[in-house]
Design an enzyme around this catalytic site. Structure first.
Site, short mmCIF file in Angstrom:
data_model
loop_
_atom_site.label_atom_id
_atom_site.label_comp_id
_atom_site.label_asym_id
_atom_site.label_seq_id
_atom_site.Cartn_x
_atom_site.Cartn_y
_atom_site.Cartn_z
N GLY A 11 -3.04 7.86 11.15
CA GLY A 11 -3.30 8.98 12.04
C GLY A 11 -4.66 9.63 11.89
O GLY A 11 -5.59 9.05 11.33
N PHE A 12 -4.75 10.85 12.40
CA PHE A 12 -6.03 11.55 12.39
C PHE A 12 -6.51 11.81 10.96
O PHE A 12 -7.70 11.78 10.68
CB PHE A 12 -5.92 12.86 13.16
CG PHE A 12 -5.41 12.70 14.56
CD1 PHE A 12 -5.79 11.62 15.34
CD2 PHE A 12 -4.51 13.61 15.10
CE1 PHE A 12 -5.32 11.46 16.64
CE2 PHE A 12 -4.03 13.45 16.40
CZ PHE A 12 -4.43 12.38 17.16
N GLY A 38 -6.22 9.92 8.40
CA GLY A 38 -6.80 8.70 7.84
C GLY A 38 -7.73 7.98 8.79
O GLY A 38 -8.03 6.80 8.59
N CYS A 52 0.81 -1.21 0.00
CA CYS A 52 0.00 0.00 0.00
C CYS A 52 0.85 1.27 0.00
O CYS A 52 0.32 2.38 -0.16
CB CYS A 52 -0.96 0.02 1.18
SG CYS A 52 -0.13 -0.16 2.79
#
Length: 525
Positions: free
Chosen positions: A428-429, A431, A257
């Site tokens: 994190g925020f 995602g 990814c």
């Protein structure tokens, strides 16, 4: 067979499965409690044994993964399996997640507290290396781990887990510290994720599965999708950048990814870059071929899993275009990014988007748009010799790791850079993930902090020679943690002669509590 009988048989089978899963988690709990008492030297011996066992079968399990899933390149998977076994051991061998830390200048003592039972969901795309990775992290931090593989990769994943489990137990790990769900199903996974016997879920896979982990009611560490832009500006070493990009995008047929999704090239060097990419092994698609690729990969509205992890030649054949057998990737030039251009979305196959930008600022804006559409919090790459551009790009895009002048697939995952080597990437925020770093051992252990007064004349104890287990009895079951209620009772009967009456009484009380819990659970059903 009547419909009612079929339904009853299915329900009975599901109940048997969940009952077995409960016992598996019970065994993991016992193993975790025992393992938490091990010192760093014992843990290191276990970790080394598991790592070497995994390394020894890296090649055969890579071939098994490709055969079972149809994804990727066996030679590349072998590299990943080696990196997540012996490679991971070598990376962290000097780190101690088992011993107390005395911070005398701050008058603080820190005690490591393992999570307990880790429920680890692993994907079909990178099956064996993710199994190895999560087992190694669990062992480093004295946790028990239950592996739940993707159904498309259950055989090779189970084999990988068993190899490390056998080696770890032979080296002295508690029985049941590594287990695997060999026949995963959605109801079974949901049952385990919601179990109070699970202490943390470590989820690597698709967005629906990660969301389910977060909504389970248990602590969860999840990841999000990628869609990495790769900006190439006029200061870059064009030939080197092209080689890195092709090496990265072709690695394991672009199934990581962290791979590059779209190259964003400054217009003044775009033609040179295309020529260099072709020289490095890219097939440059004609406009009509780009349309055929678009229809193949996203023609039905969502990503076509039939191209997932396939080679450039196979994808060309499916799309009806002529791609040389030695082509490593396919380059598809597009004129915009957005939901109306599916080739600007994540593509877990060796098809690389390419877009021209009139200048660096426009390239940064395009890169921001790519990540805003998909891949927020994940990864980005830039090829540039200008620190100001690197900094401006990194501040503008909502990526929490930016790979500079390196292949993004490997660099963002911590291979070839000093980021933590990981196959579980926190977004994190941005995602909607709890963690924004590459997942590493520190995320599976908490610390109790004993804090004294910060007054200059305040006293502070001498903890140097003390250990937190002093005065506590060793777990009686040790390396023979029970796997079922039957074995729990056997363990009670076989308590060592050296055990005190108090220790045996404590063990019997614990067994009684577990049996009562199981009976209450059965009555509620």
């Amino acid at each position: 067979m009547a419909l009612n009988a079929i339904v009853e048989e299915l329900l009975a089978g599901e109940k048997r499965q969940t009952g077995q899963a409960d016992m598996m988690l019970e065994a993991a709990g016992w193993a975790a409690a025992s393992f938490a008492q091990f010192d760093h030297a014992r843990v290191d011996a276990i970790l080394r044994a598991a790592a070497e066992a995994g390394f020894a079968v890296a090649g055969p399990l890579a071939e098994a993964a490709v055969k079972e899933t149809g994804f990727g390149v066996a030679a590349h998977k072998k590299i990943k399996n080696e990196l997540t076994s012996r490679g991971l051991y070598e990376t962290y061998r000097g780190d101690d997640f088992c011993s107390k830390r005395v911070l005398a200048d701050k008058r603080i003592v820190e005690l490591p507290r393992p999570a307990g039972v880790v429920f680890a969901l692993t994907p079909s795309t990178n099956p064996v290396c993710t199994v190895f990775f999560k087992i190694m992290l669990a062992l480093m931090t004295r946790n028990a781990v239950v592996i739940s593989p993707h159904p498309m990769a259950k055989a090779c994943s189970a084999d990988a887990a068993k190899v490390m489990a056998k080696a770890a137990e032979k080296a002295g790990a508690p029985s049941g510290v590594i287990q695997v769900v060999e026949q995963p199903s959605l109801p079974l996974i949901d049952h385990i994720m919601k179990s109070p016997k699970v202490n943390v879920i470590l989820a690597t896979g698709g967005t629906p599965m990660v969301r389910a982990a977060y909504s389970s009611g248990n602590p969860a560490i999840g990841v999000g999708p990628g869609n990495a832009p790769a900006l190439v500006d006029a200061t870059a070493d064009i030939e080197a950048a092209a080689k890195r990009i092709v090496d990265s995008k072709s690695f394991d047929n672009s199934i990581l990814c962290t791979n590059e999704s779209v190259v964003v090239a400054e217009a003044s060097i775009a033609d040179r870059l295309v020529a260099a990419l072709r020289h490095s092994g890219a097939h440059v698609a004609k406009p009509e071929e780009v349309a055929q690729l678009r229809d193949l990969i996203y023609g039905k509205g969502s990503f076509n899993v039939e191209v997932l992890g396939k080679s450039a030649a196979e994808i060309g054949q499916k799309a009806g275009i002529r791609v040389p057998a030695n082509a490593r990737i396919i380059l598809a030039e597009i004129d915009r990014v957005g939901i109306d251009e599916p080739l600007s979305k994540e593509k877990l196959c060796p098809v690389l988007g390419f877009i021209r930008a009139p200048h660096v600022d426009a390239a940064i804006t395009i890169s921001r748009a790519l990540i805003r559409m998909s891949g927020a919090g994940h990864s980005a790459a830039i090829h540039s010799k200008n620190p100001a551009t690197v900094l401006k790009f990194s501040a503008a895009v909502k990526a929490l790791r930016v790979a500079v002048n390196v292949p993004c697939s490997q660099g963002a995952a911590g291979f070839g850079t000093h980021l933590a080597p990981s196959f579980t990437i926190g977004t994190g925020f941005f995602g909607r993930s709890a963690i924004g770093e590459n997942i590493e051992p520190k995320h599976l252990v908490n610390w109790t902090r004993i804090a004294y007064s910060d007054e200059a004349d305040a006293g502070f104890g001498d903890f140097g020679a003390l250990e937190p287990t002093h005065g506590l009895p060793e777990p009686i079951l040790g390396a023979t943690a029970p796997m079922s209620l039957g074995r729990l009772q056997e363990g009670a009967a076989a308590a060592p002669a050296s055990a005190t009456n108090d220790e045996i009484a404590l063990l019997r009380e614990e067994i009684r509590r577990i049996v009562l819990d199981e009976l209450r659970h059965a009555l509620r059903k």
